[in-house]
Write a protein that holds these residues in place. Structure first.
Motif, PDB file in Angstrom:
ATOM      1  N   ASN A 111       0.827  -1.205   0.000  1.00  0.00           N
ATOM      2  CA  ASN A 111       0.000   0.000   0.000  1.00  0.00           C
ATOM      3  C   ASN A 111       0.856   1.247   0.000  1.00  0.00           C
ATOM      4  OD1 ASN A 111      -2.441  -1.448   0.006  1.00  0.00           O
ATOM      5  ND2 ASN A 111      -2.321  -1.707   2.212  1.00  0.00           N
ATOM      6  N   LEU A 112       1.746   1.330  -0.970  1.00  0.00           N
ATOM      7  CA  LEU A 112       2.688   2.436  -1.072  1.00  0.00           C
ATOM      8  C   LEU A 112       2.040   3.624  -1.777  1.00  0.00           C
ATOM      9  CD1 LEU A 112       5.673   0.246  -2.246  1.00  0.00           C
ATOM     10  CD2 LEU A 112       5.261   1.077   0.062  1.00  0.00           C
ATOM     11  N   GLN A 113       2.288   4.814  -1.261  1.00  0.00           N
ATOM     12  CA  GLN A 113       1.749   6.035  -1.850  1.00  0.00           C
ATOM     13  C   GLN A 113       2.569   6.420  -3.074  1.00  0.00           C
ATOM     14  OE1 GLN A 113      -1.031   7.753  -0.906  1.00  0.00           O
ATOM     15  NE2 GLN A 113      -0.715   8.993  -2.711  1.00  0.00           N
ATOM     16  N   VAL A 114       1.899   6.554  -4.220  1.00  0.00           N
ATOM     17  CA  VAL A 114       2.544   6.958  -5.468  1.00  0.00           C
ATOM     18  C   VAL A 114       2.083   8.371  -5.798  1.00  0.00           C
ATOM     19  CG1 VAL A 114       2.798   6.501  -7.939  1.00  0.00           C
ATOM     20  CG2 VAL A 114       2.597   4.595  -6.329  1.00  0.00           C
ATOM     21  N   GLN A 115       3.048   9.216  -6.125  1.00  0.00           N
ATOM     22  CA  GLN A 115       2.728  10.566  -6.568  1.00  0.00           C
ATOM     23  C   GLN A 115       3.461  10.791  -7.887  1.00  0.00           C
ATOM     24  OE1 GLN A 115       3.781  13.627  -3.800  1.00  0.00           O
ATOM     25  NE2 GLN A 115       3.122  15.274  -5.141  1.00  0.00           N
ATOM     26  N   VAL A 116       2.743  11.286  -8.873  1.00  0.00           N
ATOM     27  CA  VAL A 116       3.340  11.630 -10.152  1.00  0.00           C
ATOM     28  C   VAL A 116       3.126  13.124 -10.360  1.00  0.00           C
ATOM     29  CG1 VAL A 116       3.307  11.278 -12.654  1.00  0.00           C
ATOM     30  CG2 VAL A 116       2.965   9.336 -11.113  1.00  0.00           C
ATOM     31  N   GLU A 117       4.223  13.842 -10.507  1.00  0.00           N
ATOM     32  CA  GLU A 117       4.185  15.264 -10.831  1.00  0.00           C
ATOM     33  C   GLU A 117       4.683  15.387 -12.258  1.00  0.00           C
ATOM     34  OE1 GLU A 117       6.864  16.916  -7.971  1.00  0.00           O
ATOM     35  OE2 GLU A 117       5.463  16.660  -6.308  1.00  0.00           O
ATOM     36  N   ALA A 118       3.955  16.133 -13.088  1.00  0.00           N
ATOM     37  CA  ALA A 118       4.332  16.193 -14.495  1.00  0.00           C
ATOM     38  C   ALA A 118       3.851  17.494 -15.127  1.00  0.00           C
ATOM     39  CB  ALA A 118       3.735  14.997 -15.237  1.00  0.00           C
ATOM     40  N   GLY A 119       4.525  17.869 -16.203  1.00  0.00           N
ATOM     41  CA  GLY A 119       4.135  19.039 -16.970  1.00  0.00           C
ATOM     42  C   GLY A 119       4.247  18.754 -18.453  1.00  0.00           C
ATOM     43  N   GLY A 120       3.237  19.176 -19.198  1.00  0.00           N
ATOM     44  CA  GLY A 120       3.242  18.958 -20.642  1.00  0.00           C
ATOM     45  C   GLY A 120       2.002  19.532 -21.275  1.00  0.00           C
ATOM     46  N   VAL A 121       1.825  19.266 -22.518  1.00  0.00           N
ATOM     47  CA  VAL A 121       0.669  19.771 -23.261  1.00  0.00           C
ATOM     48  C   VAL A 121      -0.569  18.947 -22.908  1.00  0.00           C
ATOM     49  CG1 VAL A 121       2.117  20.595 -25.155  1.00  0.00           C
ATOM     50  CG2 VAL A 121       1.133  18.298 -25.267  1.00  0.00           C
ATOM     51  N   PRO A 122      -1.761  19.507 -23.120  1.00  0.00           N
ATOM     52  CA  PRO A 122      -2.978  18.724 -22.892  1.00  0.00           C
ATOM     53  C   PRO A 122      -2.947  17.434 -23.731  1.00  0.00           C
ATOM     54  CG  PRO A 122      -3.540  21.030 -23.199  1.00  0.00           C
ATOM     55  CD  PRO A 122      -2.071  20.885 -23.519  1.00  0.00           C
ATOM     56  N   GLY A 123      -3.340  16.342 -23.095  1.00  0.00           N
ATOM     57  CA  GLY A 123      -3.338  15.048 -23.771  1.00  0.00           C
ATOM     58  C   GLY A 123      -2.053  14.256 -23.611  1.00  0.00           C
ATOM     59  N   ALA A 124      -1.004  14.880 -23.008  1.00  0.00           N
ATOM     60  CA  ALA A 124       0.243  14.136 -22.770  1.00  0.00           C
ATOM     61  C   ALA A 124      -0.077  12.911 -21.917  1.00  0.00           C
ATOM     62  CB  ALA A 124       1.272  15.024 -22.088  1.00  0.00           C
ATOM     63  N   ASN A 125       0.584  11.802 -22.214  1.00  0.00           N
ATOM     64  CA  ASN A 125       0.249  10.519 -21.593  1.00  0.00           C
ATOM     65  C   ASN A 125       1.505   9.865 -21.024  1.00  0.00           C
ATOM     66  OD1 ASN A 125      -0.973   8.140 -20.859  1.00  0.00           O
ATOM     67  ND2 ASN A 125      -1.308   7.415 -22.936  1.00  0.00           N
ATOM     68  N   LEU A 126       1.397   9.334 -19.797  1.00  0.00           N
ATOM     69  CA  LEU A 126       2.497   8.642 -19.125  1.00  0.00           C
ATOM     70  C   LEU A 126       1.913   7.456 -18.373  1.00  0.00           C
ATOM     71  CD1 LEU A 126       5.552   8.813 -18.003  1.00  0.00           C
ATOM     72  CD2 LEU A 126       4.521   9.960 -16.050  1.00  0.00           C
ATOM     73  N   TRP A 127       2.599   6.301 -18.435  1.00  0.00           N
ATOM     74  CA  TRP A 127       2.241   5.150 -17.618  1.00  0.00           C
ATOM     75  C   TRP A 127       3.484   4.317 -17.393  1.00  0.00           C
ATOM     76  CZ3 TRP A 127       2.234   0.072 -19.710  1.00  0.00           C
ATOM     77  CH2 TRP A 127       2.350   0.011 -21.104  1.00  0.00           C
ATOM     78  N   TRP A 128       3.442   3.377 -16.434  1.00  0.00           N
ATOM     79  CA  TRP A 128       4.620   2.583 -16.104  1.00  0.00           C
ATOM     80  C   TRP A 128       4.214   1.222 -15.569  1.00  0.00           C
ATOM     81  CZ3 TRP A 128       4.947   1.533 -10.828  1.00  0.00           C
ATOM     82  CH2 TRP A 128       4.192   2.360  -9.999  1.00  0.00           C
ATOM     83  N   THR A 129       5.171   0.314 -15.614  1.00  0.00           N
ATOM     84  CA  THR A 129       4.957  -1.025 -15.067  1.00  0.00           C
ATOM     85  C   THR A 129       6.120  -1.394 -14.156  1.00  0.00           C
ATOM     86  OG1 THR A 129       6.109  -2.142 -16.887  1.00  0.00           O
ATOM     87  CG2 THR A 129       3.725  -1.832 -17.123  1.00  0.00           C
ATOM     88  N   LEU A 130       5.877  -2.312 -13.247  1.00  0.00           N
ATOM     89  CA  LEU A 130       6.931  -2.956 -12.470  1.00  0.00           C
ATOM     90  C   LEU A 130       6.958  -4.402 -12.918  1.00  0.00           C
ATOM     91  CD1 LEU A 130       6.622  -1.812  -8.745  1.00  0.00           C
ATOM     92  CD2 LEU A 130       8.289  -1.123 -10.453  1.00  0.00           C
ATOM     93  N   SER A 131       8.142  -4.912 -13.183  1.00  0.00           N
ATOM     94  CA  SER A 131       8.272  -6.309 -13.589  1.00  0.00           C
ATOM     95  C   SER A 131       9.474  -6.912 -12.892  1.00  0.00           C
ATOM     96  CB  SER A 131       8.407  -6.421 -15.113  1.00  0.00           C
ATOM     97  OG  SER A 131       9.511  -5.687 -15.562  1.00  0.00           O
ATOM     98  N   THR A 132       9.519  -8.201 -12.942  1.00  0.00           N
ATOM     99  CA  THR A 132      10.639  -8.933 -12.365  1.00  0.00           C
ATOM    100  C   THR A 132      11.064 -10.001 -13.363  1.00  0.00           C
ATOM    101  OG1 THR A 132      11.450 -10.045 -10.373  1.00  0.00           O
ATOM    102  CG2 THR A 132       9.236 -10.648 -11.118  1.00  0.00           C
ATOM    103  N   GLY A 133      12.276 -10.451 -13.232  1.00  0.00           N
ATOM    104  CA  GLY A 133      12.788 -11.463 -14.159  1.00  0.00           C
ATOM    105  C   GLY A 133      12.000 -12.745 -14.086  1.00  0.00           C
ATOM    106  N   GLN A 134      11.868 -13.378 -15.215  1.00  0.00           N
ATOM    107  CA  GLN A 134      11.161 -14.648 -15.296  1.00  0.00           C
ATOM    108  C   GLN A 134      12.065 -15.758 -14.796  1.00  0.00           C
ATOM    109  OE1 GLN A 134       9.818 -15.650 -19.209  1.00  0.00           O
ATOM    110  NE2 GLN A 134       9.666 -17.809 -18.717  1.00  0.00           N
ATOM    111  N   ALA A 135      11.543 -16.553 -13.904  1.00  0.00           N
ATOM    112  CA  ALA A 135      12.297 -17.710 -13.430  1.00  0.00           C
ATOM    113  C   ALA A 135      12.287 -18.793 -14.507  1.00  0.00           C
ATOM    114  CB  ALA A 135      11.685 -18.256 -12.148  1.00  0.00           C
ATOM    115  N   GLU A 136      13.420 -19.457 -14.668  1.00  0.00           N
ATOM    116  CA  GLU A 136      13.518 -20.561 -15.620  1.00  0.00           C
ATOM    117  C   GLU A 136      13.927 -21.811 -14.848  1.00  0.00           C
ATOM    118  OE1 GLU A 136      15.946 -19.698 -19.006  1.00  0.00           O
ATOM    119  OE2 GLU A 136      14.968 -17.764 -19.337  1.00  0.00           O
TER     120      GLU A 136
END
Length: 185
Positions: A111-136
């Protein structure tokens, strides 16, 4: 004896299924943010909650950031902050629409608090993922086990914290005695 070898096979099958690729051939996505979209030319502040499963914070973590796309403009600048720690900025992008950054050990808890501060033109889009290595998984030793006997699963990309690993046989959880990047006992 035959049911025990079938159990080993089922454990191996479960490990392969739960370690299947999602982002790239060797990455498993464990979290995806929602899209952060600029509404106007003013500084945008977005908040979110990052919820990880128990033990996931101890995994090797890769943050993949997507700033803009062929259909949407990018933010001119941004800060992705988790529990007060800046994890990524536009400088991590090096002028690209997508970039990845190793953030292993940078986040703790749930339950970590995420804050994104950003500046850009209307419609600018940002997203992200967290991933980890696949076990083999390479092999199991021994190939047949009796109840109470130790089973060693060998391969690569395993979490090194035994508490991050769940193993079940015949639908019942079995204790993980030890773990390293190359083996689980």
């Amino acid at each position: 004896m035959q049911s025990h070898s079938r159990t080993v096979y089922l454990v191996l099958l479960m490990l392969i299924y739960f370690c299947s690729p999602a982002l790239e051939a060797r990455q498993l996505v464990i979290y995806k943010s929602h899209d952060y979209i600029s509404r106007n030319y003013e500084v945008q502040n977005f908040t979110d909650t990052l919820q990880l499963q128990a033990g996931q914070e101890s995994l090797p973590l890769l943050m993949s950031i997507y700033n803009g796309s062929p259909e949407a403009p990018s933010f001119k600048w941004f800060r992705i902050i988790v529990n007060g720690v800046v994890l990524a900025t536009e400088q991590d992008m090096r002028g690209k629409e997508a970039a990845s950054k190793d953030i292993s050990g940078s986040i703790q808890g749930n339950n970590l608090q995420v804050q994104v501060e950003a500046g850009g033109v209307p419609g600018a889009n940002l997203w992200w993922t967290l991933s980890t290595g696949q076990a083999e998984l390479s092999y199991a030793s021994p190939q047949q086990v009796m109840q109470g006997q130790e089973l060693k699963l060998c391969g690569s990309g395993f979490p090194s914290a035994a508490s991050s690993i769940y193993v079940s046989m015949n639908g019942k959880q079995v204790p993980v005695l030890s773990a390293s990047a190359n083996a689980v006992v």
